[in-house]
Structures are given as C-alpha cells and as structure tokens.
Design a protein around this motif. Sequence first.
Motif, PDB file in Angstrom:
ATOM      1  N   ALA A 318      11.265  -3.198   6.461  1.00 13.64           N
ATOM      2  CA  ALA A 318      10.437  -4.322   6.904  1.00 13.64           C
ATOM      3  C   ALA A 318      11.327  -5.476   7.316  1.00 13.64           C
ATOM      4  CB  ALA A 318       9.487  -4.754   5.794  1.00 13.64           C
ATOM      5  N   ASP A 319      10.892  -6.216   8.343  1.00 13.59           N
ATOM      6  CA  ASP A 319      11.656  -7.383   8.784  1.00 13.59           C
ATOM      7  C   ASP A 319      11.570  -8.522   7.776  1.00 13.59           C
ATOM      8  OD1 ASP A 319      12.288  -5.961  10.991  1.00 13.59           O
ATOM      9  OD2 ASP A 319      11.434  -7.355  12.450  1.00 13.59           O
ATOM     10  N   SER A 320      10.493  -8.576   7.007  1.00  5.24           N
ATOM     11  CA  SER A 320      10.363  -9.633   6.002  1.00  5.24           C
ATOM     12  C   SER A 320       9.467  -9.146   4.874  1.00  5.24           C
ATOM     13  CB  SER A 320       9.783 -10.913   6.610  1.00  5.24           C
ATOM     14  OG  SER A 320       8.434 -10.713   7.001  1.00  5.24           O
ATOM     15  N   THR A 321       9.750  -9.639   3.692  1.00  5.71           N
ATOM     16  CA  THR A 321       8.956  -9.320   2.506  1.00  5.71           C
ATOM     17  C   THR A 321       8.745 -10.598   1.716  1.00  5.71           C
ATOM     18  OG1 THR A 321       9.856  -7.072   2.379  1.00  5.71           O
ATOM     19  CG2 THR A 321       8.833  -7.958   0.385  1.00  5.71           C
ATOM     20  N   ALA A 322       7.507 -10.865   1.342  1.00  7.96           N
ATOM     21  CA  ALA A 322       7.204 -12.082   0.591  1.00  7.96           C
ATOM     22  C   ALA A 322       7.885 -12.040  -0.770  1.00  7.96           C
ATOM     23  CB  ALA A 322       5.693 -12.232   0.420  1.00  7.96           C
ATOM     24  N   ARG A 323       8.470 -13.173  -1.165  1.00 11.34           N
ATOM     25  CA  ARG A 323       9.107 -13.254  -2.477  1.00 11.34           C
ATOM     26  C   ARG A 323       8.052 -13.585  -3.530  1.00 11.34           C
ATOM     27  NH1 ARG A 323      14.622 -13.824  -3.408  1.00 11.34           N
ATOM     28  NH2 ARG A 323      13.898 -14.070  -5.543  1.00 11.34           N
ATOM     29  N   LEU A 324       7.115 -12.663  -3.683  1.00 10.95           N
ATOM     30  CA  LEU A 324       6.088 -12.815  -4.710  1.00 10.95           C
ATOM     31  C   LEU A 324       6.384 -11.929  -5.905  1.00 10.95           C
ATOM     32  CD1 LEU A 324       2.920 -12.828  -2.431  1.00 10.95           C
ATOM     33  CD2 LEU A 324       4.144 -14.787  -3.372  1.00 10.95           C
ATOM     34  N   GLY A 325       7.409 -11.132  -5.828  1.00 12.79           N
ATOM     35  CA  GLY A 325       7.776 -10.234  -6.913  1.00 12.79           C
ATOM     36  C   GLY A 325       9.041  -9.487  -6.551  1.00 12.79           C
ATOM     37  N   THR A 326       9.614  -8.797  -7.526  1.00 14.38           N
ATOM     38  CA  THR A 326      10.893  -8.130  -7.295  1.00 14.38           C
ATOM     39  C   THR A 326      10.739  -6.717  -6.764  1.00 14.38           C
ATOM     40  OG1 THR A 326      10.913  -7.380  -9.590  1.00 14.38           O
ATOM     41  CG2 THR A 326      12.005  -9.468  -9.111  1.00 14.38           C
ATOM     42  N   ASN A 327       9.552  -6.143  -6.783  1.00 16.20           N
ATOM     43  CA  ASN A 327       9.395  -4.740  -6.412  1.00 16.20           C
ATOM     44  C   ASN A 327       8.386  -4.516  -5.292  1.00 16.20           C
ATOM     45  OD1 ASN A 327      11.107  -3.322  -8.492  1.00 16.20           O
ATOM     46  ND2 ASN A 327       9.788  -4.533  -9.819  1.00 16.20           N
ATOM     47  N   LEU A 328       8.056  -5.571  -4.553  1.00  7.23           N
ATOM     48  CA  LEU A 328       7.123  -5.430  -3.435  1.00  7.23           C
ATOM     49  C   LEU A 328       7.905  -5.068  -2.177  1.00  7.23           C
ATOM     50  CD1 LEU A 328       4.821  -8.495  -4.155  1.00  7.23           C
ATOM     51  CD2 LEU A 328       4.386  -6.105  -4.679  1.00  7.23           C
ATOM     52  N   THR A 329       8.490  -3.878  -2.156  1.00  2.44           N
ATOM     53  CA  THR A 329       9.375  -3.490  -1.068  1.00  2.44           C
ATOM     54  C   THR A 329       8.674  -2.551  -0.098  1.00  2.44           C
ATOM     55  OG1 THR A 329      10.237  -1.570  -2.262  1.00  2.44           O
ATOM     56  CG2 THR A 329      11.335  -3.679  -2.626  1.00  2.44           C
ATOM     57  N   ALA A 330       9.257  -2.431   1.108  1.00  3.41           N
ATOM     58  CA  ALA A 330       8.670  -1.578   2.137  1.00  3.41           C
ATOM     59  C   ALA A 330       8.736  -0.102   1.761  1.00  3.41           C
ATOM     60  CB  ALA A 330       9.380  -1.818   3.465  1.00  3.41           C
ATOM     61  N   ARG A 331       9.704   0.312   0.935  1.00  3.44           N
ATOM     62  CA  ARG A 331       9.803   1.729   0.587  1.00  3.44           C
ATOM     63  C   ARG A 331       8.576   2.190  -0.190  1.00  3.44           C
ATOM     64  NH1 ARG A 331       9.346   3.767  -4.059  1.00  3.44           N
ATOM     65  NH2 ARG A 331      10.873   5.392  -3.638  1.00  3.44           N
ATOM     66  N   ASN A 332       7.809   1.260  -0.753  1.00  8.60           N
ATOM     67  CA  ASN A 332       6.582   1.635  -1.461  1.00  8.60           C
ATOM     68  C   ASN A 332       5.518   2.196  -0.521  1.00  8.60           C
ATOM     69  OD1 ASN A 332       7.679   0.678  -3.864  1.00  8.60           O
ATOM     70  ND2 ASN A 332       6.772  -1.354  -3.643  1.00  8.60           N
ATOM     71  N   LEU A 333       5.673   1.967   0.785  1.00  4.77           N
ATOM     72  CA  LEU A 333       4.629   2.348   1.736  1.00  4.77           C
ATOM     73  C   LEU A 333       4.587   3.840   2.017  1.00  4.77           C
ATOM     74  CD1 LEU A 333       4.979  -0.619   4.253  1.00  4.77           C
ATOM     75  CD2 LEU A 333       3.317  -0.335   2.408  1.00  4.77           C
ATOM     76  N   THR A 334       5.607   4.585   1.629  1.00  3.43           N
ATOM     77  CA  THR A 334       5.603   6.029   1.875  1.00  3.43           C
ATOM     78  C   THR A 334       5.849   6.821   0.600  1.00  3.43           C
ATOM     79  OG1 THR A 334       7.963   5.953   2.459  1.00  3.43           O
ATOM     80  CG2 THR A 334       6.370   5.767   4.265  1.00  3.43           C
ATOM     81  N   ASP A 335       5.591   6.190  -0.565  1.00  5.66           N
ATOM     82  CA  ASP A 335       5.868   6.893  -1.819  1.00  5.66           C
ATOM     83  C   ASP A 335       4.661   7.650  -2.355  1.00  5.66           C
ATOM     84  OD1 ASP A 335       4.263   4.836  -2.647  1.00  5.66           O
ATOM     85  OD2 ASP A 335       5.653   4.019  -4.131  1.00  5.66           O
ATOM     86  N   GLY A 336       3.518   7.576  -1.643  1.00  2.00           N
ATOM     87  CA  GLY A 336       2.327   8.287  -2.094  1.00  2.00           C
ATOM     88  C   GLY A 336       1.668   7.681  -3.315  1.00  2.00           C
ATOM     89  N   ASP A 337       2.057   6.464  -3.678  1.00  2.00           N
ATOM     90  CA  ASP A 337       1.540   5.809  -4.881  1.00  2.00           C
ATOM     91  C   ASP A 337       0.777   4.553  -4.474  1.00  2.00           C
ATOM     92  OD1 ASP A 337       1.045   4.635  -7.289  1.00  2.00           O
ATOM     93  OD2 ASP A 337       3.084   4.820  -8.061  1.00  2.00           O
ATOM     94  N   LEU A 338      -0.532   4.543  -4.694  1.00  2.00           N
ATOM     95  CA  LEU A 338      -1.357   3.409  -4.287  1.00  2.00           C
ATOM     96  C   LEU A 338      -1.252   2.226  -5.241  1.00  2.00           C
ATOM     97  CD1 LEU A 338      -4.602   5.215  -3.071  1.00  2.00           C
ATOM     98  CD2 LEU A 338      -2.782   4.221  -1.681  1.00  2.00           C
ATOM     99  N   THR A 339      -0.494   2.368  -6.320  1.00  3.12           N
ATOM    100  CA  THR A 339      -0.326   1.239  -7.241  1.00  3.12           C
ATOM    101  C   THR A 339       0.937   0.445  -6.952  1.00  3.12           C
ATOM    102  OG1 THR A 339       0.874   2.512  -8.915  1.00  3.12           O
ATOM    103  CG2 THR A 339      -1.529   2.529  -9.035  1.00  3.12           C
TER     104      THR A 339
END
Length: 755
Positions: A318-339
């Motif tokens: 991702a070009d940018s990620t909000a600094r609202l937490g330490t684990n809100l990363t783009a790699r979460n988008l293809t991990d098959g985990d909706l949480t």
Amino acid sequence: GPESLLPLAAAGVLEGRPTVLAGDAHPGVGKPSLYAAGDGLRRADTRFGLVNTNTSHTYTADERNAPEAEQDPGAQPRQILPTEGEEHQTTAVLRGAESVTASSVGNWLFHLPQYDPVNAFDGNPDTAWAEGSAASPKGEWVRIDFSGTQEIPASLQLTPLPGNGVRAAATEVRVETDQGHKDSPIRPDGSLQEVAAPEGPAQWLKVTILKSQQGRPGLTGAGFSDIAIPGVQVTRMLELPADAPREGADATVYALKRGSDPGGLSAVAAETGLHRQFTTGQAGEYTVAASAVPVPGDALDKLLFELTGKRNQILVTADSTARLGTNLTARNLTDGDLTTAWIAGDRPVLRLSWPEATEVGEIVFAAAGGISARPEQVQISSPDGTAVAAVDENGMARFSPIKTDRMDITISRTAPLTVHNPFAGDKLQLPVGLSEVYIPALDKFRSPQPDPEKEFSLPCGKGPVLAVGGTLMETKAEGRIGDLTQRRPIAVSLCSEQSKVELGASTHTVEAGDAGPLAITDVTLSSGGTKAPAATARTVDVKESEGDRRTLTIGAGEASYLQLHENHNKGWKATLNGKELTPLRIDGWQQAWLVPEGEGGTVTLEYGPARIYQAGLIGAAVLFLVLVGLAFGRRRDSGGAEGAYEGADQPVPPGPGLILGTVALTLVGIVIAGPVALVVPVLAVLAHFRPSWLAPVAFASMAAAGVVVAIGTGEYTARGEGAFGATAQLLALIALFAALVTVGAPGRGRRAAGR
C-alpha cells in the motif's frame, strides 16, 4: 479483583474452589490453601456510556486524567470497584523516568490506550503518543520528568506521526527544559529528524506543538512515535497488588495477562508487550506456564512455510497506511482472515502482483468496518489495461477483464461515513478500510489451507522470548497448524527442567515483546500444592428457595461456605438453628456465609429490608381504606344538605401577594435564569391589568417550548439545541413565571359559586 478470576479459572488454578478478594472479609480463612495474585483490576479511567474503547492505559498510584482532556480533566480515574483503595489494584510503575504526562491523550471521546504518553520515550518506533484535543493540536504537549539530572544535547532526534489525511500533523515544535526552550520546524511526513533543544543538565523536558497541518480534527491527534533522549528509555510496568494474606499458604500463583489479540481487527492491543512486576513473599521454585498468539506478518508467513511448505503467491503493498495501530498492514488483505485489516492513509492505493498473467474481471473488497468506511469506486491500472469500477454494498466490483500479472488499485471514492464531533462542530469522514481483497481468478495462487489438525512443535530456543528478572529465558512451543492460521493460543513453556525457575523473596519482573511470529499474552507462575478439598461435602437440602425468606437443611461436616448465587447484599441474614452466621462476599460479587464446623441443622435466610417494604404496603392499604371510609361517611352525613352551599360565596385561599408573587419570584428568577427574570415584572403588570391573559400566556409558552423540543430531537446536547437550547429554555421559564406571578389585587378574596 474479579477480573482476574476468569484467567485463573482458565489456567486450572482454582479447581472449583470459592475465592475471596483481598479487600473483603475472609472469615474462617486463617491459613489460605491458595494465594493467587492477578493483574485484572487495574487503576484506569473508564468513560461510562461507551460500549467499548472506554478504558485508559493503566495509571500509576497517584496519576490523574490528562489536565487538558475534554472529559474529566485532571480528575481521579472513574471506576466501579469491589473495594476502594489503590493497594487493591494493579498500578503502573515507570522504569526509566519519574513521570510522563501529556496535555491530552488519543481522542476527545474515546480512550485509546495505545497512545500512552510513555510511548513517546520507549524507543519503539511502532508505538506513539497522540494528543486528544477536539480541534486543533496547537499548544498540546508531552512531558517527561527524569528520575535525576539528565544531560540534554543541543539537538534531539524526533519522529512525528505523519498526517496521512487521517490526523493532524505537527509542523513546528518547542523543546523546553529548565534551561529554557528552542523552537524548530519539522516535516509532517513521519520521518526521523533533528530538532533544537536547550543544552545542559535538566530535571524535565517538554515538547509542545506550536503549529500543525490539520487533518481530520477530533478523529486522532497529532503526536510523536519517538522522542530520543540519550540514555533514556521508559517502560510502563504494571505492578500487582500485594494486599492479600499469603503467610502459610499451601500454594502461590501469579497470573499475568494482557490483551490477547495483537494484530487483530482492533486498532491495536491496549499494551505493547507484556511488562509486569510483583513481589514474592518467600523464596522458592516456580513452575512457569505461558501461552502466545500468532501475530500476522512476515515472520508468521515464514513459520507457516517452514511447517507446511506452502506460501501465498499474491503480494500486496500500500502507498499509505493510517497510523491507527501497529498491525493494520496491507499484507492482511490476502491472508484469508477477516479479523485482520488495512486502513488507508492519505493515498489509498494498493499494488498487487502474482506469478503469471491471468484474466481478471471482478474483485471483492471486504470492508473492515469499525473506524473506517467502505469503498464505492476504484480505478484499476496495469501495463495491460485500465478500468474504473463501482463497488456495490457487498464489496463486489466488476469491470472489463484485463489479462495481467499486476495491477494498481486506487480507491477514488469512499462511502460517506462520518463521526460527529460536537466540540469541533464538524463531521469527520472516516478513512477507507478493508479486511480482505479477494480476486476469484487468482485462487490458484492463493496458498491452500494446510491441515488444521496437524501438530507442530518449536524446539528450545525457537519459541517466543520471555524475560524473568531481566534474564532471557529460552522457550519452546507446541500446538496445531490450525492454531497458527486461526490465531488461537499456543502453549509455551521454558526449556528448563519441568519449566521451573528459582525466585527469591524480592521484587521480580516478567516481560515479553511482540516481535516474531508468536507473542506471549499469558504467563502463570505457581509454587507449592493446594490442599485437597474435603472428601465429603456437607449435604444441603433446600426446603424453600423462593422469595425473601428461604429455608434449607445442612448436614454435619467441616467448616464450609454456604453460597447464594445472587449479588452480595448486606440485607440478607442467615441463621443456623437460630444462631446468626457470619456473612461474606465470594468471587467478588456473590452472597455467602461461613458455616462453622460441627453439626448441621436448619438454615433460615431472610432479606431484612423486605420487612420495611411489606410494612409500607400494609400501611398504604390501611390508609387507603381509612380514606375511602371518610369519603363515604362524609357524603352520608351531608346528604341532606347538598344544596346548602348553592348560591353561597365560596372562600378562595388568598394568593401569595405582591411581595412573594412578584418581588421574591423576581429574585429567585435572577438566581436561576439571570436577566430572563425581568420577564416577571412584565407579567406582574399584565396580571394587574389583564389577569385573564396569564393562563393563555402560560399555555402558549409551554406549547411553543414543546414544539421547539420536538424539532430539535436528536441534536447533540453540546450544541445547545432542542430541550437544551436557549429558545426552549426561555419559553419554559415564561410559562413557569406566568403560572406563579401574583400581585395580590384587593377585593378578589371571594367569588360567587356558579359563576
């Protein structure tokens, strides 16, 4: 506190035994079989009325709310406690500084403990302090008081939080010590940069935001992820209470627990790492048992590949990620985990790639929810074609197929989802957030789910690191593959014999971090063995179990607790064969009594306040009958004289008069309504010349106030609308004054009946 009982029960420590809190009376427990200390009851502020995100970080024993917070500034933390007193609570102890304070923290409405002011000085770039003002961050500050004299260099390294379109970002700061202050401009891009500082020895240091680049006011504030002071690194340790009697206990247990979902959909865990401190009463050997949860990221992907030989082949950045937490990363988008999730910053652009060119014509964007909005339109570009597609409410986007091995997705329109900020008087548009980007055509590149029941074990030295008393302890872990993919707790133990560690009679620390594929969330240290409960429990036969008076028979046996599964209430009284039993509170909330050793008998439970209630009902019934009797008796006595009063003048009680009805009413009006009280003399003049107009004026004013309230229904209190607005309040006061004002006009003391 009661919050610690569930972790203790889950760890198998309690074994069905009743527990008594240290702050409660504990009759019959001269020598406890088990001494258990937990960290659940923490000294923290709670904003009651919010469903979640309503608890602050853990305070020190004398810490108060931030002095410039929008809610309860500088006040003691609001709590509902089973027993008052800081000695019964887990409190924070700072390591590396005397104190760290800030003008405000996180957000004007919610508590966001991940923005603890200590985070600005902990040396961890993944944590941060953010101010919590409702509008501009100008003048917001964070301050550290050193434990002694600290040498401050001429410049410091400072990393501000980037704006990213989500928050305000500082553009000029002031560094102040007891030697003076220096101002410096900074870039609002989140990069490490140097700022000027007053050189020399200092007892404290304060960083104030002078200017800022405004983002979304009131959502999350400006702040700093790191303020580097040479030789200073601050950690907020949580110290367990030591208020319970422990002398002679057969067993001792310390249960340590933190938020169990690092990397989940919540913005961030309330704590970064596990940092605990407790004092043992005597030296001994303790068995250490721990559990850890998988943390989404490259380290977990690598571990799964090592265990299963399978790796996800779809890469996303991702070009940018909000600094609202330490684990809100783009790699979460293809991990098959909706949480897990990603929330965009100021550039909501995703870049995906996969091994070979494939025809793609539809994409599912699963919205993250929470403090984020869903996409409504996306622009898709690749070396092989472009497209613009609408995203429906289910997250589906369809477009003319493009055969490619990569694409950039720009979220060009976001669904209007706002949070109202009554302090700033503005509606805040939430950033776009996604939990998954699913492309059906790329299923062949997704890593197939491994066998969830397959067991795995990590040998000594490969488990998560745990430090006890400052010494790093090697660990091992074991579980199932499904535990890793579903982020369920995994058992962790020390590599020492029987997972034991020797502790002296002193203060000890237990710490663990978040780095690596597994993060330790629970640690239990136990020594000794508990005394087995009585082989034969005392028999109980319930005779009457309903209402405010209950009876039962109890058999002979050892001293026991008779437990009633209802809230503890001092109104309950229990007697055994006529002798009153000693009451106590079990598990922090349940009613119980101590039944002494010996013969059994009949136990009577009675709720004392019910007698007052019942007496009131009986008295009310008697008075009602008396009133009815008087009414009918009077009618019979005066039945022959019904017309005696017809035509006669009826006495009218005199009004309050000019003094009470006008002068006194005006003075009272000044106290409660200020200048609005001048309406009273005007109404008094009206009462003198047109007394018949007062009732219509009162009625019309109150009706108009009702209309204003109805129109303003749903408005926020802070905006001064609806029932709390000036118009409704003025009309209601006019109605009230019109109903009360009198001038005591002469000759109006009697009126003829029938007129």
